[in-house]
Design an enzyme around this catalytic site. Structure first.
Site, PDB file in Angstrom:
ATOM      1  N   LYS A 116      65.527  16.428  15.476  1.00  0.00           N
ATOM      2  CA  LYS A 116      66.591  15.535  15.923  1.00  0.00           C
ATOM      3  C   LYS A 116      67.771  16.425  16.291  1.00  0.00           C
ATOM      4  O   LYS A 116      68.363  17.091  15.430  1.00  0.00           O
ATOM      5  CB  LYS A 116      66.988  14.544  14.842  1.00  0.00           C
ATOM      6  CG  LYS A 116      68.070  13.578  15.335  1.00  0.00           C
ATOM      7  CD  LYS A 116      68.677  12.760  14.225  1.00  0.00           C
ATOM      8  CE  LYS A 116      69.842  11.958  14.780  1.00  0.00           C
ATOM      9  NZ  LYS A 116      70.652  11.322  13.714  1.00  0.00           N
ATOM     10  N   GLY A 177      78.110   6.062  10.705  1.00  0.00           N
ATOM     11  CA  GLY A 177      78.630   5.586   9.436  1.00  0.00           C
ATOM     12  C   GLY A 177      79.727   4.557   9.528  1.00  0.00           C
ATOM     13  O   GLY A 177      80.279   4.151   8.503  1.00  0.00           O
ATOM     14  N   GLY A 204      75.732   3.510  13.471  1.00  0.00           N
ATOM     15  CA  GLY A 204      76.638   2.383  13.622  1.00  0.00           C
ATOM     16  C   GLY A 204      76.129   1.058  13.096  1.00  0.00           C
ATOM     17  O   GLY A 204      76.912   0.140  12.850  1.00  0.00           O
ATOM     18  N   ASN A 225      70.847   5.122   8.245  1.00  0.00           N
ATOM     19  CA  ASN A 225      71.066   5.859   7.005  1.00  0.00           C
ATOM     20  C   ASN A 225      72.186   5.253   6.171  1.00  0.00           C
ATOM     21  O   ASN A 225      71.959   4.674   5.111  1.00  0.00           O
ATOM     22  CB  ASN A 225      71.347   7.316   7.314  1.00  0.00           C
ATOM     23  CG  ASN A 225      71.438   8.208   6.069  1.00  0.00           C
ATOM     24  OD1 ASN A 225      71.662   9.394   6.162  1.00  0.00           O
ATOM     25  ND2 ASN A 225      71.259   7.652   4.885  1.00  0.00           N
ATOM     26  N   THR A 226      73.421   5.335   6.663  1.00  0.00           N
ATOM     27  CA  THR A 226      74.573   4.930   5.861  1.00  0.00           C
ATOM     28  C   THR A 226      74.495   3.487   5.395  1.00  0.00           C
ATOM     29  O   THR A 226      74.798   3.178   4.237  1.00  0.00           O
ATOM     30  CB  THR A 226      75.875   5.143   6.651  1.00  0.00           C
ATOM     31  OG1 THR A 226      75.947   6.497   7.092  1.00  0.00           O
ATOM     32  CG2 THR A 226      77.090   4.838   5.790  1.00  0.00           C
TER      33      THR A 226
END
Length: 278
Positions: A116, A177, A204, A225-226
């Site tokens: 990535k 995030g 986002g 993720n976040t």
């Protein structure tokens, strides 16, 4: 405790294919920002994901929260997606990508050439550098990497990255995030319509409805993720995101009804009492 679900019958017949490799989950997750490893492991299992991204630089330097990360998951069951997080230049990203490939080999994934690609010099908004990303992508493709570039939702850049050989494009929905959701739907829609490689919406997304929205638009996959790691109950949110990704994909394939300016009765008027009396 959540356990890793087996692929659904639907996902078995609708796989995600990246660089010739087949995956049955369209949700990718990360390993950062979790409160502890146990919560991270439970969340990965609950998500049903098969691709997990790992920040190479943070693992290499044993950054806080990343000590022992390489041993925290069963990499015989999960495909590692090394990422170049923390790199501000193309040169730095290329170097870290090479380290990531070696790290994957050490964990038993000898044929893993995925990376990535992140080139982010902007410390406040963490927006990717389009020029540096393109430069790094061109070099990494030449070196045999399967490059998954993280980009702004720029249709022209996405097309150029596809042309140089990237195996996906990963446009951001909104800043990393931020939990702002899909702020650039129009551009992402253009990318989806014009790019032949898989489009992975990355960054986002804050809640499952936004994950479903991205998939309903026709995105091929999501990287979240976040929103999972920082949720009050991370495993539960991971499961919710997995269901949203699957529901959004199924809705996209089903085809939504047209949007109309006026109402349309759901019951027929022919044969009703009023019409019969006439």
């Amino acid at each position: 405790m959540y356990t890793l679900d087996k692929p659904t019958e639907r996902s078995l017949h609708d796989p995600l294919i990246i660089a010739g490799r087949t995956f049955h989950s369209r949700l990718m997750t990360g390993t950062g920002k979790y409160r502890n490893f146990d919560e991270m492991r439970q969340s990965v299992a609950a998500s049903g994901c098969q691709i997990v991204t790992v920040a190479v630089r943070r693992v290499q330097t044993n950054a806080p929260g990343h000590e022992g990360l390489a041993d925290a998951l069963d990499w015989s069951k999960i495909w590692m997606l090394p990422n170049t997080a923390g790199c501000q230049t193309a040169e730095d990203a290329i170097r870290v990508a090479r380290l990531g490939r070696e790290m994957a080999k050490l964990l038993g994934q000898e044929d893993n050439n995925f990376v990535k690609l992140e080139v982010i010099p902007d410390a406040k908004y963490l927006l990717p550098d389009p020029i540096g990303t393109l430069e790094a992508a061109e070099q990494l493709v030449k070196e045999g990497f399967a490059v998954l570039p993280y980009i702004n939702a720029d249709p022209l850049l996405a097309k150029r990255l596809e042309e140089v050989g990237c195996v996906t494009v990963m446009p951001l929905g909104s800043p990393i995030g931020s939990g702002q959701g899909i702020n650039n739907a129009a551009n992402i829609q253009i990318i989806i319509e014009t790019i032949k490689v898989p489009v992975v919406v990355d960054a986002g997304i804050g809640v499952p409805s936004e994950a479903a929205q991205a998939m309903e638009m026709g995105a091929d996959a999501l990287l979240i993720n976040t929103a999972i790691a920082q949720a009050q109950n991370s495993p539960a949110m991971a499961r919710a995101m997995s269901l949203a990704a699957e529901a959004g994909r199924l809705a996209y394939q089903a085809g939504r009804i047209p949007i109309k300016p006026t109402a349309s009765a759901s019951s027929p008027t022919i044969g009703t009492i009023a019409s019969a009396a006439q």
